[in-house]
Motif scaffolding. Structure first.
Motif, PDB file in Angstrom:
ATOM      1  N   THR A 197     -13.801 -11.974  57.292  1.00  0.00           N
ATOM      2  CA  THR A 197     -13.584 -10.978  56.086  1.00  0.00           C
ATOM      3  C   THR A 197     -12.637 -11.643  54.713  1.00  0.00           C
ATOM      4  N   GLU A 198     -11.822 -12.754  55.160  1.00  0.00           N
ATOM      5  CA  GLU A 198     -10.963 -13.217  54.185  1.00  0.00           C
ATOM      6  C   GLU A 198     -11.797 -13.929  53.367  1.00  0.00           C
ATOM      7  N   THR A 199     -12.841 -14.713  53.834  1.00  0.00           N
ATOM      8  CA  THR A 199     -13.442 -15.551  53.318  1.00  0.00           C
ATOM      9  C   THR A 199     -14.441 -15.209  52.166  1.00  0.00           C
ATOM     10  N   THR A 200     -14.941 -13.941  52.869  1.00  0.00           N
ATOM     11  CA  THR A 200     -16.031 -13.498  51.894  1.00  0.00           C
ATOM     12  C   THR A 200     -16.035 -12.520  51.108  1.00  0.00           C
ATOM     13  N   GLY A 201     -14.610 -11.705  51.628  1.00  0.00           N
ATOM     14  CA  GLY A 201     -14.215 -10.653  50.671  1.00  0.00           C
ATOM     15  C   GLY A 201     -14.975  -9.236  51.186  1.00  0.00           C
ATOM     16  N   TYR A 202     -15.902  -9.234  51.984  1.00  0.00           N
ATOM     17  CA  TYR A 202     -16.756  -8.297  52.279  1.00  0.00           C
ATOM     18  C   TYR A 202     -16.273  -7.719  53.842  1.00  0.00           C
ATOM     19  N   GLU A 203     -16.393  -6.174  53.747  1.00  0.00           N
ATOM     20  CA  GLU A 203     -16.067  -5.372  54.979  1.00  0.00           C
ATOM     21  C   GLU A 203     -16.990  -5.870  55.916  1.00  0.00           C
ATOM     22  N   ALA A 204     -16.562  -5.825  57.107  1.00  0.00           N
ATOM     23  CA  ALA A 204     -17.483  -6.426  58.299  1.00  0.00           C
ATOM     24  C   ALA A 204     -18.432  -4.826  58.503  1.00  0.00           C
ATOM     25  N   LYS A 205     -19.552  -5.259  58.987  1.00  0.00           N
ATOM     26  CA  LYS A 205     -20.394  -4.250  59.262  1.00  0.00           C
ATOM     27  C   LYS A 205     -21.279  -4.621  60.616  1.00  0.00           C
ATOM     28  N   MET A 206     -21.600  -3.727  61.412  1.00  0.00           N
ATOM     29  CA  MET A 206     -22.517  -3.917  62.448  1.00  0.00           C
ATOM     30  C   MET A 206     -23.951  -4.113  61.889  1.00  0.00           C
ATOM     31  N   TRP A 207     -24.754  -5.088  62.425  1.00  0.00           N
ATOM     32  CA  TRP A 207     -26.206  -5.265  62.012  1.00  0.00           C
ATOM     33  C   TRP A 207     -26.846  -5.328  63.460  1.00  0.00           C
ATOM     34  N   GLY A 208     -27.683  -4.373  63.733  1.00  0.00           N
ATOM     35  CA  GLY A 208     -28.381  -4.140  65.297  1.00  0.00           C
ATOM     36  C   GLY A 208     -27.080  -4.003  66.062  1.00  0.00           C
ATOM     37  N   ALA A 209     -27.428  -4.190  67.529  1.00  0.00           N
ATOM     38  CA  ALA A 209     -26.530  -3.990  68.309  1.00  0.00           C
ATOM     39  C   ALA A 209     -25.310  -4.815  68.686  1.00  0.00           C
ATOM     40  N   SER A 210     -25.536  -6.132  67.868  1.00  0.00           N
ATOM     41  CA  SER A 210     -24.563  -7.159  68.225  1.00  0.00           C
ATOM     42  C   SER A 210     -24.221  -7.929  67.354  1.00  0.00           C
ATOM     43  N   ILE A 211     -24.551  -7.890  66.043  1.00  0.00           N
ATOM     44  CA  ILE A 211     -24.217  -8.751  65.024  1.00  0.00           C
ATOM     45  C   ILE A 211     -23.202  -8.127  64.181  1.00  0.00           C
ATOM     46  N   ILE A 212     -22.200  -8.931  63.959  1.00  0.00           N
ATOM     47  CA  ILE A 212     -21.265  -8.646  62.855  1.00  0.00           C
ATOM     48  C   ILE A 212     -21.354  -9.257  61.537  1.00  0.00           C
ATOM     49  N   GLY A 213     -21.825  -8.469  60.482  1.00  0.00           N
ATOM     50  CA  GLY A 213     -22.201  -9.097  59.469  1.00  0.00           C
ATOM     51  C   GLY A 213     -21.544  -8.882  58.293  1.00  0.00           C
ATOM     52  N   PHE A 214     -21.556  -9.943  57.158  1.00  0.00           N
ATOM     53  CA  PHE A 214     -20.596  -9.388  55.952  1.00  0.00           C
ATOM     54  C   PHE A 214     -21.539  -9.715  54.590  1.00  0.00           C
ATOM     55  N   GLY A 215     -21.377  -8.610  53.652  1.00  0.00           N
ATOM     56  CA  GLY A 215     -22.313  -8.684  52.729  1.00  0.00           C
ATOM     57  C   GLY A 215     -23.849  -8.544  53.008  1.00  0.00           C
ATOM     58  N   SER A 216     -24.715  -8.518  52.105  1.00  0.00           N
ATOM     59  CA  SER A 216     -26.028  -8.270  52.439  1.00  0.00           C
ATOM     60  C   SER A 216     -26.880  -9.033  51.170  1.00  0.00           C
ATOM     61  N   TYR A 217     -28.151  -9.029  51.604  1.00  0.00           N
ATOM     62  CA  TYR A 217     -29.052  -9.504  50.359  1.00  0.00           C
ATOM     63  C   TYR A 217     -30.342  -8.830  50.668  1.00  0.00           C
ATOM     64  N   HIS A 218     -31.242  -8.770  49.701  1.00  0.00           N
ATOM     65  CA  HIS A 218     -32.638  -8.382  49.954  1.00  0.00           C
ATOM     66  C   HIS A 218     -33.583  -9.760  49.613  1.00  0.00           C
ATOM     67  N   TYR A 219     -34.316 -10.054  50.666  1.00  0.00           N
ATOM     68  CA  TYR A 219     -35.293 -10.972  50.424  1.00  0.00           C
ATOM     69  C   TYR A 219     -36.751 -10.626  50.511  1.00  0.00           C
ATOM     70  N   LYS A 220     -37.462 -11.513  49.695  1.00  0.00           N
ATOM     71  CA  LYS A 220     -38.866 -11.080  49.631  1.00  0.00           C
ATOM     72  C   LYS A 220     -39.490 -12.449  49.740  1.00  0.00           C
ATOM     73  N   TYR A 221     -40.532 -12.823  50.800  1.00  0.00           N
ATOM     74  CA  TYR A 221     -41.152 -13.997  50.869  1.00  0.00           C
ATOM     75  C   TYR A 221     -42.381 -14.144  49.940  1.00  0.00           C
ATOM     76  N   PRO A 222     -42.979 -15.081  49.843  1.00  0.00           N
ATOM     77  CA  PRO A 222     -44.278 -15.151  49.170  1.00  0.00           C
ATOM     78  C   PRO A 222     -45.558 -14.363  49.699  1.00  0.00           C
ATOM     79  N   THR A 223     -45.420 -14.310  51.157  1.00  0.00           N
ATOM     80  CA  THR A 223     -46.206 -13.635  51.823  1.00  0.00           C
ATOM     81  C   THR A 223     -46.071 -12.085  51.818  1.00  0.00           C
ATOM     82  N   GLY A 224     -45.132 -11.665  51.081  1.00  0.00           N
ATOM     83  CA  GLY A 224     -45.082 -10.128  50.938  1.00  0.00           C
ATOM     84  C   GLY A 224     -44.144  -9.624  51.987  1.00  0.00           C
ATOM     85  N   HIS A 225     -43.695 -10.241  52.849  1.00  0.00           N
ATOM     86  CA  HIS A 225     -42.686  -9.777  53.840  1.00  0.00           C
ATOM     87  C   HIS A 225     -41.254  -9.770  53.111  1.00  0.00           C
TER      88      HIS A 225
END
Length: 140
Positions: A37-65
């Motif tokens: 929290t201190e290092t990122t400056g982002y609020e902690a959020k749950m991602w799925g059932a068990s990951i505590i994540g900070f910030g987010s980004y949108h990715y797009k691969y050449p495959t279209g995924h």
């Protein structure tokens, strides 16, 4: 069409940490929560059932995924603590050489306890990961 299983949600981060069985791993989860929290400056959020994540980004691969993911995060698992950083940057490998006792998978870095690692290197890994992801997947 493929659907991501690990999405940001409204589950309570503290409630998740309180469910960690091992008192030492629970204590480490709170230490990591403070560090991330201190290092990122982002609020902690749950991602799925068990990951505590900070910030987010949108990715797009050449495959279209494409999808959204946390910039960085961690999860207290029964066996080890999983740390989530970006892959693909050579600086990550250099930092991991100075990190302390850990093992690595493709995307995860595994530690037994926070006392096994250099917290300053952890903070550098967090910054490196965020910088790399923001440069690789710039917001439009």
């Amino acid at each position: 069409m493929y659907q991501l299983k690990t999405k940001e949600n409204d589950k309570d981060v503290i409630e998740f940490i309180e469910q960690v069985e091992s008192p030492k791993k629970r204590e480490d989860a709170y230490r990591l929560l403070d560090i991330f929290t201190e290092t990122t400056g982002y609020e902690a959020k749950m991602w799925g059932a068990s990951i505590i994540g900070f910030g987010s980004y949108h990715y797009k691969y050449p495959t279209g995924h494409e999808g959204d993911a946390a910039l960085v995060g961690f999860s207290s698992r029964k066996a080890k603590i999983s740390l989530y950083f970006a892959t693909g940057d050579t600086e990550r490998a250099e930092l991991l050489n100075k990190f302390g006792k850990h093992t690595s998978g493709k995307a995860c870095v595994y530690i037994n306890k926070v006392d096994d690692i250099d917290v300053d290197v952890l903070k550098a890994l967090i910054h490196q990961s965020i910088d790399f992801l923001k440069a690789t997947f710039p917001e439009k």
